[in-house]
Design a protein around this motif. Structure first.
Motif, short mmCIF file in Angstrom:
data_model
loop_
_atom_site.label_atom_id
_atom_site.label_comp_id
_atom_site.label_asym_id
_atom_site.label_seq_id
_atom_site.Cartn_x
_atom_site.Cartn_y
_atom_site.Cartn_z
N ASP A 1 -10.52 -24.84 -13.19
CA ASP A 1 -11.91 -24.82 -12.74
C ASP A 1 -12.64 -26.14 -12.94
OD1 ASP A 1 -12.03 -24.75 -15.48
OD2 ASP A 1 -13.32 -22.97 -15.62
N SER A 2 -11.92 -27.22 -13.19
CA SER A 2 -12.54 -28.54 -13.08
C SER A 2 -12.57 -28.89 -11.59
CB SER A 2 -11.79 -29.56 -13.92
OG SER A 2 -10.41 -29.52 -13.65
N ARG B 1 -11.41 -23.90 -6.58
CA ARG B 1 -11.75 -23.42 -7.92
C ARG B 1 -10.86 -22.23 -8.24
NH1 ARG B 1 -15.73 -23.35 -11.81
NH2 ARG B 1 -16.20 -21.33 -12.75
N GLY C 1 -15.18 -15.58 -14.48
CA GLY C 1 -15.17 -16.32 -15.74
C GLY C 1 -13.79 -16.51 -16.33
N ASP D 1 -15.32 -28.52 -16.29
CA ASP D 1 -16.25 -27.45 -15.92
C ASP D 1 -17.55 -27.52 -16.71
OD1 ASP D 1 -15.05 -26.65 -18.33
OD2 ASP D 1 -15.20 -24.53 -17.84
N GLY D 2 -17.62 -28.36 -17.72
CA GLY D 2 -18.88 -28.55 -18.42
C GLY D 2 -19.97 -29.13 -17.55
N CYS E 1 -19.75 -28.45 -14.11
CA CYS E 1 -19.76 -27.55 -12.95
C CYS E 1 -20.64 -26.32 -13.19
CB CYS E 1 -18.35 -27.08 -12.62
SG CYS E 1 -17.21 -28.37 -12.11
N HIS E 2 -20.78 -25.90 -14.43
CA HIS E 2 -21.50 -24.66 -14.71
C HIS E 2 -22.96 -24.72 -14.28
CE1 HIS E 2 -18.49 -23.53 -18.12
NE2 HIS E 2 -18.09 -23.11 -16.94
N THR E 3 -23.63 -25.82 -14.57
CA THR E 3 -25.08 -25.90 -14.36
C THR E 3 -25.50 -26.94 -13.33
OG1 THR E 3 -25.27 -27.46 -16.21
CG2 THR E 3 -25.56 -25.12 -16.72
N GLU F 1 -25.97 -25.94 -21.12
CA GLU F 1 -24.53 -26.11 -21.23
C GLU F 1 -24.13 -26.35 -22.68
OE1 GLU F 1 -21.09 -25.69 -20.76
OE2 GLU F 1 -21.98 -25.87 -18.75
N ASP G 1 -20.52 -26.38 -23.41
CA ASP G 1 -19.11 -26.78 -23.35
C ASP G 1 -18.99 -28.30 -23.47
OD1 ASP G 1 -16.39 -26.59 -23.11
OD2 ASP G 1 -16.39 -25.72 -21.11
#
Length: 230
Positions: free
Chosen positions: A124-125, A140, A145, A177-178, A180-182, A219, A221
């Motif tokens: 998911d990066s 992705r 999750g 993904d740190g 990508c989340h927000t 975030e 992560d």
């Protein structure tokens, strides 16, 4: 030029690994960048991401130069790299089985040869191209999750592949993904548009802006990225 972001965030340790390497041929530079994110739900994520990175780095310097000199195309190079990734996946699996642990990592590799590039992706990066706008270049591999594909644990699924051309003035961004989340493509383009990023210092400031924005939005992560400007 390029810039790297490596942010622990609110975690106790950073389980991401980032790298950028190059060598020069008579026809120009060969450049590789990668982001590996150790799977947080498993054990020893930093070991999994670090080992996968080390294996790909060895391949880049010990095997790829001969492939480039012999005129091997991108698909042939991708096949060789996938073989090395598969071996690393198996090695991580055997090591984990031997110590009673599960080790896994996501993987995003960008490789440019002359004016062409290939990207291999698992997890998911993500990788983006950035010009007047931004475009996600990778799939992705996650649902609800949970990762549906990673390296080092479980059944092997080959990384997905993207092929394209490198144009002068273009830029590429690899993110864990740190980011990508927000954050999304509009954020990346706003901070790192190649029209306003003229050197590595400006790129570093743009990456810092993105990291700060992600943390403000909650975030927790690790946050890692590689920015490449051609």
């Amino acid at each position: 030029f390029y810039s790297i972001l490596y942010e622990k965030g609110k975690r106790d340790k950073n389980e991401d690994t980032v790298a950028i390497h190059k060598f020069t041929t008579l026809d120009g530079e060969v450049i590789m960048a990668l982001v590996c994110d150790g799977c947080g739900g498993m054990d020893m994520g930093e070991c999994a991401s670090g080992y996968m990175t080390e294996c790909i780095e060895d391949w880049f310097y010990l095997e790829l130069p001969d492939r480039v000199r012999s005129g091997t195309g991108r698909r042939g190079i991708a096949r060789d790299l996938k073989n090395r990734i598969f071996k690393a996946h198996e090695e991580l699996g055997r090591y984990g089985a031997g110590i009673g642990k599960m080790l896994g990592t996501t993987l995003t590799v960008f490789l440019s040869v002359k004016d062409k590039y290939l990207i291999l992706q698992s997890g998911d990066s993500a990788a983006y191209s950035i010009a007047a706008g931004s475009k996600c270049l990778t799939a992705r591999h996650a649902e609800g999750g949970r990762l549906t594909r990673c390296m080092g644990s479980g059944k092997y699924n080959a990384p997905s592949m993207t092929l394209g051309h490198v144009k002068e003035g273009s830029a590429f961004l690899l993110v864990s993904d740190g980011l990508c989340h927000t954050l999304g493509g509009t954020d990346y383009c706003g901070a790192l548009s190649p029209r306003k990023i003229k050197d590595a210092d400006a790129a570093s400031r743009g990456l810092r802006t993105l990291a700060d924005a992600a943390i403000r939005r909650g975030e927790t992560d690790n946050i890692s990225a590689v920015y490449l400007h051609f």
